[in-house]
Design a protein around this motif. Structure first.
Motif, PDB file in Angstrom:
ATOM      1  N   GLU A 198      97.748  51.328  61.365  1.00 32.22           N
ATOM      2  CA  GLU A 198      97.223  51.998  60.177  1.00 32.22           C
ATOM      3  C   GLU A 198      97.380  53.509  60.232  1.00 32.22           C
ATOM      4  OE1 GLU A 198      93.892  51.351  63.131  1.00 32.22           O
ATOM      5  OE2 GLU A 198      95.569  50.199  62.287  1.00 32.22           O
ATOM      6  N   ASN A 199      97.595  54.067  61.436  1.00 39.40           N
ATOM      7  CA  ASN A 199      97.808  55.504  61.585  1.00 39.40           C
ATOM      8  C   ASN A 199      99.284  55.884  61.657  1.00 39.40           C
ATOM      9  OD1 ASN A 199      95.031  55.131  63.665  1.00 39.40           O
ATOM     10  ND2 ASN A 199      94.933  56.264  61.748  1.00 39.40           N
ATOM     11  N   LYS A 200     100.170  54.925  61.361  1.00 41.45           N
ATOM     12  CA  LYS A 200     101.618  55.140  61.294  1.00 41.45           C
ATOM     13  C   LYS A 200     102.226  55.432  62.665  1.00 41.45           C
ATOM     14  CE  LYS A 200     101.420  54.532  56.873  1.00 41.45           C
ATOM     15  NZ  LYS A 200     101.832  53.215  56.311  1.00 41.45           N
ATOM     16  N   TYR A 201     101.652  54.858  63.710  1.00 39.75           N
ATOM     17  CA  TYR A 201     102.267  54.877  65.033  1.00 39.75           C
ATOM     18  C   TYR A 201     102.968  53.540  65.267  1.00 39.75           C
ATOM     19  CZ  TYR A 201     100.205  59.278  66.547  1.00 39.75           C
ATOM     20  OH  TYR A 201      99.884  60.610  66.678  1.00 39.75           O
ATOM     21  N   ILE A 202     104.149  53.609  65.892  1.00 39.06           N
ATOM     22  CA  ILE A 202     104.934  52.405  66.128  1.00 39.06           C
ATOM     23  C   ILE A 202     104.202  51.477  67.098  1.00 39.06           C
ATOM     24  CG2 ILE A 202     107.122  51.522  67.039  1.00 39.06           C
ATOM     25  CD1 ILE A 202     108.436  54.118  66.165  1.00 39.06           C
ATOM     26  N   VAL A 203     104.204  50.187  66.780  1.00 37.40           N
ATOM     27  CA  VAL A 203     103.551  49.157  67.596  1.00 37.40           C
ATOM     28  C   VAL A 203     104.581  48.089  67.974  1.00 37.40           C
ATOM     29  CG1 VAL A 203     101.741  47.407  67.642  1.00 37.40           C
ATOM     30  CG2 VAL A 203     101.326  49.566  66.452  1.00 37.40           C
ATOM     31  N   PRO A 204     104.701  47.737  69.265  1.00 37.92           N
ATOM     32  CA  PRO A 204     103.905  48.228  70.396  1.00 37.92           C
ATOM     33  C   PRO A 204     104.265  49.640  70.845  1.00 37.92           C
ATOM     34  CG  PRO A 204     105.520  46.678  71.198  1.00 37.92           C
ATOM     35  CD  PRO A 204     105.625  46.651  69.702  1.00 37.92           C
ATOM     36  N   GLY A 205     105.498  50.099  70.567  1.00 36.79           N
ATOM     37  CA  GLY A 205     105.856  51.487  70.836  1.00 36.79           C
ATOM     38  C   GLY A 205     105.544  51.948  72.232  1.00 36.79           C
ATOM     39  N   PHE A 206     105.198  53.250  72.351  1.00 36.01           N
ATOM     40  CA  PHE A 206     104.679  53.766  73.619  1.00 36.01           C
ATOM     41  C   PHE A 206     103.751  54.953  73.413  1.00 36.01           C
ATOM     42  CE2 PHE A 206     109.256  55.343  73.719  1.00 36.01           C
ATOM     43  CZ  PHE A 206     109.010  56.601  73.202  1.00 36.01           C
ATOM     44  N   GLY A 207     103.355  55.225  72.178  1.00 34.04           N
ATOM     45  CA  GLY A 207     102.445  56.337  71.921  1.00 34.04           C
ATOM     46  C   GLY A 207     103.178  57.519  71.325  1.00 34.04           C
ATOM     47  N   ASP A 208     102.581  58.697  71.439  1.00 33.23           N
ATOM     48  CA  ASP A 208     103.149  59.930  70.894  1.00 33.23           C
ATOM     49  C   ASP A 208     104.139  60.516  71.889  1.00 33.23           C
ATOM     50  OD1 ASP A 208     103.338  62.915  70.422  1.00 33.23           O
ATOM     51  OD2 ASP A 208     102.117  62.340  68.703  1.00 33.23           O
ATOM     52  N   CYS A 209     105.409  60.510  71.523  1.00 33.91           N
ATOM     53  CA  CYS A 209     106.461  60.931  72.469  1.00 33.91           C
ATOM     54  C   CYS A 209     106.313  62.394  72.862  1.00 33.91           C
ATOM     55  CB  CYS A 209     107.837  60.682  71.844  1.00 33.91           C
ATOM     56  SG  CYS A 209     109.209  60.954  72.978  1.00 33.91           S
ATOM     57  N   GLY A 210     106.016  63.256  71.902  1.00 31.03           N
ATOM     58  CA  GLY A 210     105.864  64.677  72.219  1.00 31.03           C
ATOM     59  C   GLY A 210     104.736  64.930  73.194  1.00 31.03           C
ATOM     60  N   ASP A 211     103.603  64.270  72.980  1.00 30.79           N
ATOM     61  CA  ASP A 211     102.461  64.434  73.887  1.00 30.79           C
ATOM     62  C   ASP A 211     102.777  63.913  75.273  1.00 30.79           C
ATOM     63  OD1 ASP A 211     101.125  65.484  71.741  1.00 30.79           O
ATOM     64  OD2 ASP A 211      99.669  63.854  71.537  1.00 30.79           O
ATOM     65  N   LEU A 212     103.477  62.780  75.354  1.00 28.98           N
ATOM     66  CA  LEU A 212     103.793  62.199  76.656  1.00 28.98           C
ATOM     67  C   LEU A 212     104.818  63.051  77.410  1.00 28.98           C
ATOM     68  CD1 LEU A 212     103.904  58.481  75.523  1.00 28.98           C
ATOM     69  CD2 LEU A 212     102.297  59.459  77.179  1.00 28.98           C
ATOM     70  N   CYS A 213     105.666  63.741  76.674  1.00 27.33           N
ATOM     71  CA  CYS A 213     106.650  64.610  77.318  1.00 27.33           C
ATOM     72  C   CYS A 213     106.051  65.937  77.765  1.00 27.33           C
ATOM     73  CB  CYS A 213     107.812  64.905  76.349  1.00 27.33           C
ATOM     74  SG  CYS A 213     108.999  63.569  76.144  1.00 27.33           S
ATOM     75  N   TYR A 214     105.195  66.530  76.911  1.00 28.26           N
ATOM     76  CA  TYR A 214     104.802  67.916  77.121  1.00 28.26           C
ATOM     77  C   TYR A 214     103.305  68.187  77.117  1.00 28.26           C
ATOM     78  CZ  TYR A 214     109.741  68.571  76.129  1.00 28.26           C
ATOM     79  OH  TYR A 214     111.099  68.502  76.157  1.00 28.26           O
ATOM     80  N   GLY A 215     102.492  67.167  76.878  1.00 33.46           N
ATOM     81  CA  GLY A 215     101.055  67.382  76.846  1.00 33.46           C
ATOM     82  C   GLY A 215     100.531  67.335  75.424  1.00 33.46           C
ATOM     83  N   GLU A 216      99.230  67.071  75.300  1.00 34.66           N
ATOM     84  CA  GLU A 216      98.637  66.925  73.972  1.00 34.66           C
ATOM     85  C   GLU A 216      98.602  68.247  73.239  1.00 34.66           C
ATOM     86  OE1 GLU A 216      94.832  65.074  74.183  1.00 34.66           O
ATOM     87  OE2 GLU A 216      95.602  63.228  75.097  1.00 34.66           O
ATOM     88  N   LYS A 217      98.673  68.164  71.912  1.00 34.02           N
ATOM     89  CA  LYS A 217      98.632  69.346  71.036  1.00 34.02           C
ATOM     90  C   LYS A 217      97.317  69.385  70.284  1.00 34.02           C
ATOM     91  CE  LYS A 217     101.174  66.619  67.645  1.00 34.02           C
ATOM     92  NZ  LYS A 217     101.298  65.444  68.532  1.00 34.02           N
TER      93      LYS A 217
END
Length: 218
Positions: A198-217
């Protein structure tokens, strides 16, 4: 339009994808970035087989020979910030390519965070007119940021051919992109997942790619 889905093949890309998806492996940010980069390298290699080539005579210390080399002018474009390690993987293969960068990011347009808009803030690109344009973005979810990036880049000219490259895509995102590019374009995916939450994140995906690469914003 041709869609290449590497998850349907037996390839080491599936090993890297399993580590990207595994929440225990995700604690290692360096490994996560390296896997994104490695998938970019392998995807670029496979894409290189579809390019046009011409012979070039090379002189060695002992003689000469003809070698077929890509004859196309190429631009690799990426969407900041998540696309940076993916972009670097492509650059390792296409080291003579020109580069473009687009700052296009999602914004929730309602309080419940179920509707998404896309804002394009910045672009640095040479003219794409008559060139092979490779747009690399790890996540093709709604397709909004990719469509906005294509529109921004095409303002510099009409490319000869367009390749869309992503780590994970959704059917919905692919449908949006199909409407934004010519029929002879290619979409390259390491995997196509069923859909989004419902939040437009890919499922199963792997989460937020930018955050996983560089840290949360913020």
């Amino acid at each position: 339009m041709e869609i290449i889905n590497f998850s349907e093949q037996n390839t080491v890309i599936n090993q890297y994808m399993s580590e990207l998806r595994d929440k225990n492996h995700q604690r290692n940010r360096l490994l996560f970035r390296n896997n994104i980069e490695r998938i970019g390298e392998m995807m670029a290699y496979e894409l290189s087989k579809t390019l046009e080539y011409k012979p070039k005579t090379v002189t060695t210390p002992l003689g000469t020979l003809d070698i077929n080399l890509p004859k196309e002018d190429m631009i690799i474009a990426t969407v900041l910030r998540a696309g940076l390690p993916f972009h670097q993987g492509f650059l390792h293969v296409f080291d003579k390519a020109e580069n473009a960068f687009v700052s296009a990011y999602r914004m929730y347009t309602n309080r419940e965070h179920t509707e998404v808009g896309v804002h394009t803030e910045y672009m640095a690109s040479p003219s794409v007119k008559g060139k092979t344009l490779i747009i690399v973005d790890p996540m093709l979810a709604t397709g909004g940021s990719m469509a906005a990036s294509i529109e921004a880049l095409e303002k510099t000219g009409k490319p000869k051919h367009i390749h869309i490259c992503c780590v994970i895509a959704t059917p919905e995102g692919i449908d949006v992109v199909k409407k934004a590019v010519p029929d002879d374009s290619h979409i390259w995916c390491a995997a196509i997942d069923p859909g989004m939450n419902e939040n437009k994140y890919i499922v199963p995906g792997f989460g937020d790619c930018g955050d996983l690469c560089y840290g949360e914003k913020l």
